[in-house]
Design a protein around this motif. Structure first.
Motif, PDB file in Angstrom:
ATOM      1  N   TYR B  94     -46.401  23.392 -88.261  1.00 61.14           N
ATOM      2  CA  TYR B  94     -45.423  24.472 -88.453  1.00 61.14           C
ATOM      3  C   TYR B  94     -45.483  25.492 -87.323  1.00 61.14           C
ATOM      4  O   TYR B  94     -46.570  25.795 -86.807  1.00 61.14           O
ATOM      5  CB  TYR B  94     -45.697  25.214 -89.757  1.00 61.14           C
ATOM      6  N   GLN B  95     -44.346  26.041 -86.969  1.00 63.74           N
ATOM      7  CA  GLN B  95     -44.286  27.275 -86.197  1.00 63.74           C
ATOM      8  C   GLN B  95     -44.366  28.423 -87.208  1.00 63.74           C
ATOM      9  O   GLN B  95     -43.658  28.402 -88.216  1.00 63.74           O
ATOM     10  CB  GLN B  95     -42.961  27.377 -85.445  1.00 63.74           C
ATOM     11  N   VAL B  96     -45.225  29.412 -86.937  1.00 63.51           N
ATOM     12  CA  VAL B  96     -45.359  30.541 -87.855  1.00 63.51           C
ATOM     13  C   VAL B  96     -44.793  31.803 -87.206  1.00 63.51           C
ATOM     14  O   VAL B  96     -45.183  32.166 -86.093  1.00 63.51           O
ATOM     15  CB  VAL B  96     -46.834  30.750 -88.261  1.00 63.51           C
ATOM     16  N   ALA B  97     -43.851  32.465 -87.894  1.00 61.74           N
ATOM     17  CA  ALA B  97     -43.280  33.724 -87.392  1.00 61.74           C
ATOM     18  C   ALA B  97     -43.680  34.856 -88.318  1.00 61.74           C
ATOM     19  O   ALA B  97     -43.590  34.728 -89.532  1.00 61.74           O
ATOM     20  CB  ALA B  97     -41.760  33.608 -87.324  1.00 61.74           C
ATOM     21  N   MET B 103     -39.526  35.068 -84.996  1.00 61.77           N
ATOM     22  CA  MET B 103     -38.577  34.153 -85.657  1.00 61.77           C
ATOM     23  C   MET B 103     -37.492  33.715 -84.687  1.00 61.77           C
ATOM     24  O   MET B 103     -37.159  32.517 -84.599  1.00 61.77           O
ATOM     25  CB  MET B 103     -37.940  34.827 -86.875  1.00 61.77           C
ATOM     26  N   MET B 104     -36.949  34.688 -83.938  1.00 57.43           N
ATOM     27  CA  MET B 104     -35.849  34.389 -83.014  1.00 57.43           C
ATOM     28  C   MET B 104     -36.282  33.376 -81.946  1.00 57.43           C
ATOM     29  O   MET B 104     -35.460  32.595 -81.469  1.00 57.43           O
ATOM     30  CB  MET B 104     -35.367  35.674 -82.339  1.00 57.43           C
ATOM     31  N   SER B 105     -37.591  33.403 -81.584  1.00 61.42           N
ATOM     32  CA  SER B 105     -38.012  32.515 -80.491  1.00 61.42           C
ATOM     33  C   SER B 105     -38.595  31.189 -80.984  1.00 61.42           C
ATOM     34  O   SER B 105     -39.080  30.390 -80.177  1.00 61.42           O
ATOM     35  CB  SER B 105     -39.008  33.246 -79.584  1.00 61.42           C
ATOM     36  N   THR B 106     -38.539  30.915 -82.279  1.00 53.58           N
ATOM     37  CA  THR B 106     -38.952  29.572 -82.736  1.00 53.58           C
ATOM     38  C   THR B 106     -37.928  28.552 -82.240  1.00 53.58           C
ATOM     39  O   THR B 106     -36.764  28.884 -82.030  1.00 53.58           O
ATOM     40  CB  THR B 106     -38.986  29.478 -84.285  1.00 53.58           C
ATOM     41  N   ASN B 107     -38.384  27.310 -82.029  1.00 50.89           N
ATOM     42  CA  ASN B 107     -37.407  26.286 -81.670  1.00 50.89           C
ATOM     43  C   ASN B 107     -36.978  25.539 -82.929  1.00 50.89           C
ATOM     44  O   ASN B 107     -37.551  25.720 -84.011  1.00 50.89           O
ATOM     45  CB  ASN B 107     -37.978  25.331 -80.615  1.00 50.89           C
ATOM     46  N   ASN B 108     -35.960  24.710 -82.777  1.00 46.06           N
ATOM     47  CA  ASN B 108     -35.395  24.042 -83.948  1.00 46.06           C
ATOM     48  C   ASN B 108     -35.912  22.613 -84.107  1.00 46.06           C
ATOM     49  O   ASN B 108     -35.380  21.847 -84.909  1.00 46.06           O
ATOM     50  CB  ASN B 108     -33.871  24.055 -83.853  1.00 46.06           C
ATOM     51  N   GLU B 109     -36.980  22.273 -83.349  1.00 44.93           N
ATOM     52  CA  GLU B 109     -37.490  20.893 -83.379  1.00 44.93           C
ATOM     53  C   GLU B 109     -38.617  20.722 -84.399  1.00 44.93           C
ATOM     54  O   GLU B 109     -38.914  19.617 -84.819  1.00 44.93           O
ATOM     55  CB  GLU B 109     -38.010  20.482 -81.989  1.00 44.93           C
ATOM     56  N   LYS B 110     -39.252  21.852 -84.765  1.00 50.00           N
ATOM     57  CA  LYS B 110     -40.408  21.746 -85.671  1.00 50.00           C
ATOM     58  C   LYS B 110     -40.203  22.654 -86.886  1.00 50.00           C
ATOM     59  O   LYS B 110     -39.456  23.639 -86.826  1.00 50.00           O
ATOM     60  CB  LYS B 110     -41.686  22.176 -84.927  1.00 50.00           C
ATOM     61  N   PRO B 111     -40.874  22.349 -88.008  1.00 51.64           N
ATOM     62  CA  PRO B 111     -40.715  23.192 -89.199  1.00 51.64           C
ATOM     63  C   PRO B 111     -41.169  24.638 -88.952  1.00 51.64           C
ATOM     64  O   PRO B 111     -41.982  24.888 -88.063  1.00 51.64           O
ATOM     65  CB  PRO B 111     -41.581  22.503 -90.263  1.00 51.64           C
ATOM     66  N   ILE B 112     -40.631  25.556 -89.763  1.00 54.02           N
ATOM     67  CA  ILE B 112     -40.890  26.987 -89.562  1.00 54.02           C
ATOM     68  C   ILE B 112     -41.332  27.631 -90.867  1.00 54.02           C
ATOM     69  O   ILE B 112     -40.704  27.440 -91.915  1.00 54.02           O
ATOM     70  CB  ILE B 112     -39.620  27.718 -89.062  1.00 54.02           C
ATOM     71  N   LEU B 113     -42.407  28.428 -90.795  1.00 53.86           N
ATOM     72  CA  LEU B 113     -42.782  29.334 -91.882  1.00 53.86           C
ATOM     73  C   LEU B 113     -42.636  30.749 -91.337  1.00 53.86           C
ATOM     74  O   LEU B 113     -43.241  31.089 -90.313  1.00 53.86           O
ATOM     75  CB  LEU B 113     -44.247  29.094 -92.294  1.00 53.86           C
TER      76      LEU B 113
END
Lengths: 356, 356
Positions: B94-97, B103-113
């Motif tokens: 997971y990307q953690v924001a 949050m804005m700089s997470t990419n859309n390739e991996k899951p996000i928390l």
């Protein structure tokens, strides 16, 4: 005012437009037939409260069937000017009915005036539990059936306004028994109209209200279902029971009256509080709908503990209201519609040109 | 409990059905992401309040984007068991924001928390009037956009649940400023979803709520319009202002805080009454949503004089609620539908066989 514009201009009420176009027109209600809603369909006047004058306007305009309460505005003993409006209507060819059986025996060939109580008709729950009232006062469904029967054979068709007016009054009084049973009585009147329209296939039925009132609602809680169901045990309105209590009633008598009317026991403290409003010192606020200043609000708050019903106030609210239609013309209804646009929708549905 | 039947049977939550059918699935909310509504879509559990456990279930189930409040249930400093859930999510890819810019700089390739506050996110009206909060906390519309961007390219499609959860909390607090501005924030999130669906042409948007709460309404009166409009001058919630008041505040200070937050002057008597709740003797009732026992109800009743808004209670109500749909599948919607039937409607609209 009724049908008076912001610059004082008098607008032609919609029932007069329908009359001029050759249709029959009538109103039935559970409040005085001269009250704001039927009068709003029928007359233009600067004061909605001049109900004696409104009764005279009805006479001049010659509607085909008008029924509800309002002896105060028709009877020579009760009118301030002592005019006998019943005699005046009779001389104009009206059949006058003063109770349920007189109404039932009117014929459908001549116009009908029916007035069954001094002011509004009794609440349905009080009528349901009182044989004398049942014999004397017709139900809204019965009045609706009579009005349809009187007008249905007219070659150019008819318009009929049916008001469950005491639903509104019950909400003003935060009186849940009054409200629910009068809503059911309205529902029964809707059935009469729908049954007719279904067979007739050429009648549009519109079901709506002019505003919200007091926003009653069931409040969440473990016992909310059982509590709300306890209203099924109510025999009488809060209006009825609060009028049974007298300044010299004892706490035990107060509890007995409430137990009889609600099937629910009030505790001693609450009964004492109710009684304290009768001592001439403590009075509840309230205008038009609580002229005796009885503890409607305080009592509804006590009832909340046993029926789980809450209210936001004792006055009208600004909520969107429901509007449903059945029959030809109902295809004109959009998902949202302004109340003032209904005037034009009704004319259009009836194919009446707005040329008056 | 969540997704537990009357005989203790654990039912498979709908988001798990969608995951098993190959879709991506996510939730965003303004309350803790482990709170009852998102958790109701995602997990089965005997206690909706075991939010630490729910955070662990999310980890196991591997949803594609989960964002809202709830540091209390993810952060090692705040969890009772001191587990570092952020580390656990990171090890699972997971990307953690932890704030808006992360949050804005997470990419859309991996899951996000994304977890942005200890408990719920701040109310929108408080965020709107606080630059620091605006920088730190994303809006519901921004979270919605991020969630759509993360999942929209998935070959088997996606499901997203977006909750304006603090509308409910504001109603529990009879807090009209909180309620209106969070409803507007929800409306902006709906726009993000509709804009996407309109372009995509293959997405169904369902807009509804799970229950009424406190039945707020505007009460009739000569000044009702002006009074209601005065809410436009509010800068902060009642929660904010009641927390600004301290046991040792003076009456003048109380009036100043309220004047600042509402643009309305409270009279001395009312200010004294507010202050009386801070002396440790007078406390307002209230459980889950008023654990500090602040005078939410008493203050809302004072505000009623200047904003004409009333409430029936501080709890859920039993009213019918609105349900609207846009996009393919919306033709399945009947005029009235049971809440439990929505489960099957959503599966059917997504052409997912209910075989799990």
């Amino acid at each position: 005012s009724l049908n008076v514009g912001p610059n004082g201009e008098m607008n032609l009420p919609i029932w007069q437009k329908f009359k001029k176009s050759g249709k029959m027109a009538g109103c039935v209600t559970t409040v005085p037939i001269t009250h704001a809603t039927p009068a709003g369909f029928c007359v233009s006047t600067k004061s909605r409260n001049s109900q004696e004058d409104i009764a005279e306007m009805y006479l001049d305009l010659g509607f085909d069937i008008m029924m509800g309460g309002g002896l105060n505005y028709f009877s020579p003993e009760l009118r301030k000017d002592k005019k006998d409006m019943f005699d005046a209507f009779k001389s104009k060819g009206y059949q006058v009915a003063r109770n349920r059986s007189e109404m039932m025996s009117t014929n459908n060939e001549k116009p009908i005036l029916g007035v069954f109580a001094e002011d509004a008709l009794p609440y349905s729950i009080d009528r349901n539990n009182d044989k004398t009232l049942q014999e004397k006062i017709p139900s809204l469904a019965e009045m609706t059936q009579k009005a349809i029967d009187r007008m249905k054979s007219h070659k150019n068709g008819f318009v009929l306004q049916v008001e469950g007016g005491k639903v509104d009054w019950a909400a003003h009084a935060n009186d849940i028994g009054g409200l629910i049973y009068d809503q059911v009585a309205f529902d029964e009147a809707v059935k009469v109209a729908l049954d007719f329209a279904e067979k007739d296939k050429n009648t549009l039925v519109i079901i709506t209200t002019d505003h919200g009132n007091a926003n009653p609602g069931v409040i969440y809680g473990k016992n909310a279902n059982t509590n709300f169901d306890s209203i099924q045990n109510y025999k009488h309105t809060n209006e009825w029971l609060l009028n049974e209590i007298k300044p010299n009633s004892t706490v035990a008598q107060v509890r007995e009256i409430i137990d009889f009317a609600n099937g629910t026991t009030l505790n001693d403290d609450d009964a004492k509080t109710v009684l304290s409003y009768y001592d001439g010192l403590h009075k509840e606020e309230g205008g038009l709908y609580n002229y005796k200043k009885l503890p409607f609000k305080a009592f509804a708050e006590m009832q909340q503990k046993s029926n789980s019903v809450g209210w936001i106030s004792m006055d009208h609210s600004a909520d969107y209201v429901e509007l449903a239609m059945f029959g030809p013309g109902s295809e004109l209804l959009k998902p949202f519609i302004k109340n003032t646009d209904l005037h034009y929708l009704m004319l259009q549905a009836a194919e009446v040109e707005n040329k008056f």
